[in-house]
Design a protein around this motif. Sequence first.
Motif, PDB file in Angstrom:
ATOM      1  N   MET A 196      -4.732   2.670  -4.796  1.00  0.00           N
ATOM      2  CA  MET A 196      -4.841   1.536  -3.873  1.00  0.00           C
ATOM      3  C   MET A 196      -5.879   0.524  -4.344  1.00  0.00           C
ATOM      4  SD  MET A 196      -4.502   3.264  -0.084  1.00  0.00           S
ATOM      5  CE  MET A 196      -2.931   3.915   0.503  1.00  0.00           C
ATOM      6  N   LEU A 197      -6.916   1.007  -5.031  1.00  0.00           N
ATOM      7  CA  LEU A 197      -7.922   0.092  -5.570  1.00  0.00           C
ATOM      8  C   LEU A 197      -7.312  -0.842  -6.610  1.00  0.00           C
ATOM      9  CD1 LEU A 197     -10.977   2.515  -5.928  1.00  0.00           C
ATOM     10  CD2 LEU A 197     -10.531   0.848  -4.113  1.00  0.00           C
ATOM     11  N   LEU A 214      -5.757   6.976  -3.136  1.00  0.00           N
ATOM     12  CA  LEU A 214      -6.856   6.064  -2.832  1.00  0.00           C
ATOM     13  C   LEU A 214      -7.272   5.290  -4.076  1.00  0.00           C
ATOM     14  CD1 LEU A 214      -8.933   5.029  -0.796  1.00  0.00           C
ATOM     15  CD2 LEU A 214     -10.412   6.940  -1.428  1.00  0.00           C
ATOM     16  N   GLY A 215      -7.360   5.998  -5.214  1.00  0.00           N
ATOM     17  CA  GLY A 215      -7.693   5.312  -6.455  1.00  0.00           C
ATOM     18  C   GLY A 215      -6.648   4.280  -6.841  1.00  0.00           C
ATOM     19  N   LEU A 233       0.808  -1.216   0.000  1.00  0.00           N
ATOM     20  CA  LEU A 233       0.000   0.000   0.000  1.00  0.00           C
ATOM     21  C   LEU A 233       0.842   1.268   0.000  1.00  0.00           C
ATOM     22  CD1 LEU A 233      -2.817  -1.022   2.518  1.00  0.00           C
ATOM     23  CD2 LEU A 233      -3.004  -0.815   0.043  1.00  0.00           C
ATOM     24  N   GLY A 271      -4.419  12.612  -1.724  1.00  0.00           N
ATOM     25  CA  GLY A 271      -5.214  11.567  -1.090  1.00  0.00           C
ATOM     26  C   GLY A 271      -6.134  10.842  -2.037  1.00  0.00           C
ATOM     27  N   ILE A 272      -6.885  11.565  -2.870  1.00  0.00           N
ATOM     28  CA  ILE A 272      -7.844  10.928  -3.776  1.00  0.00           C
ATOM     29  C   ILE A 272      -7.107  10.089  -4.815  1.00  0.00           C
ATOM     30  CG2 ILE A 272      -9.618  11.369  -5.503  1.00  0.00           C
ATOM     31  CD1 ILE A 272     -10.401  13.851  -3.943  1.00  0.00           C
TER      32      ILE A 272
END
Length: 540
Positions: A498-499, A495-496, A388, A491-492
Amino acid sequence: MREFAALKALDACKGLFALAGVNYPAMRRILQAKLTMDRRRAPTVFSQSRSKADDGQDRNLFGGALWLYALLGLIMVPFVLMGDAFWFQMSLVFGVFMFFAATAMISDFSAVLLDVRDRNVLGTKPIDRRTIGAAKAVHVFLYLAMVSGALIAGPLVAGTVKHGPGFAALFLVCIALIDLAVVAATALLYALLLRWFDGERLKDTINYVQIALSIAIAAGYQVLVRSFNLVDLQIGFEPAAWQLWLPPLWFAAPFELLLRGEADAIAAAAVALAVAVPALSIALYARLSPAFERSLAKLTAHGGKARRRSRLTDRLAALLCRSKEERAFFRFASAMLTAEREFKLKVYPSLGMALIFPFVFLFQILDDKSLSELGATRWYLSIYIGGLMIPAVLQMLKYSGAYKGAWILRVAPTADRGAMQRGTVKAALARLLSPVAALLGIAYFAIFGVGFAPHFAAVALGFCLYAALCFWFSAKAAPFSESFVGVKSGGIEILGLMLLLGVIFLMHLVASSVAWGVWAYLVLLWLANRYVWKAAFRFR
């Protein structure tokens, strides 16, 4: 300038400073300026969250750090509430406190102990050395007193309710003695380092302590959540003479001696050490202080031995890179990743957390299963948690403390921007991410056995594919070309990304459910890596 409550409290002692030959009004003005600057300096615990928007604002960053230290201090509350086995429980409390106090002292307030501006700025003014030295000493102790107060707020209240006001008074005295010892020990450590090494070695030492503190902060949250299960433990503890080598036990001894009345030779010796060692440390520091101040001149020198080109880096470059340009940027990025202190301070805590968090999940499972039962499950897939941090690490490759030199990349004699980026990303994988994956692999092999081998190969190829995908779908910039002051969390975007790792994880999970599925998955990953690593770094 702002008027501080600490200075108002200090005014009560101005007569003592006058008796000691200190110019109190001058010292107070110096402290006022130093405390104002402390408010604006980002502590290590906020090192990864500071942004450009924070610059120039009169925000109380230090005050925010105190709230975080107060939260971490709650780790000690369960040990205070265990019972009245003071030898054991207070040794744990003081061990935790000494760790946080020492690391905070080294990481965030080395700038005070090692401040050479006092000599350059104040030394040219009509202020005597005794006043400058007193301002420096009071500044250090004020800082450590505030950090200590935040750390012990929780356990102090809990201990007072549980054991009474006598416990509180004794606790505060022991904390004061520990603070004296921490300040003296830190200063003596610096004095020794400056005596035998140059200023660069000392700066490296401070940098690694800052990294350790950041990792400890992250791990502390996990310990905090689980530590409240310890309240009802009944502990039997028998002190022995060899334990007198353990400093936390010295400060636990007064509780056993005065609150429980358990008097013996070991307790008496420990109490004597608790009082004598801080006093002797401060006396020794006072005696060596003039030589220490003279040694600080080394910090203004930027010399040191030139870094040798690593044979390992050359071999990795030859193995992983196809073109000369790519190998050149691989070597350049490897040197930057290992030399830049601020980069390491931003990135290494993420690597430390990547090592910690997979085991946090495994330990939760061990509450219900034995180690042998865990080895028969598919919890080896928890190793993906370590991946991650890949987007955050790759995102940091665009930042540098020496970003103004990035013009050289724009005039470099190569037309292949892909080689530049590919060599940099490969250097990050080889020098930063592969050691983390290797350490995780060793631990997981020990738990899950030889059968984990094809799964580990799939994880390694999956991480390589994930790194290329992260670069492909993230904003592009030349390596090491932007200032750390402008770091954005992203952050966004992260986060994407990480998907994407979640998709790779699910594919591995499905493959492990089918006979020979992992081997077919390995072939698929190999082909996907060949395509993605070409497409992601193709620039027109």
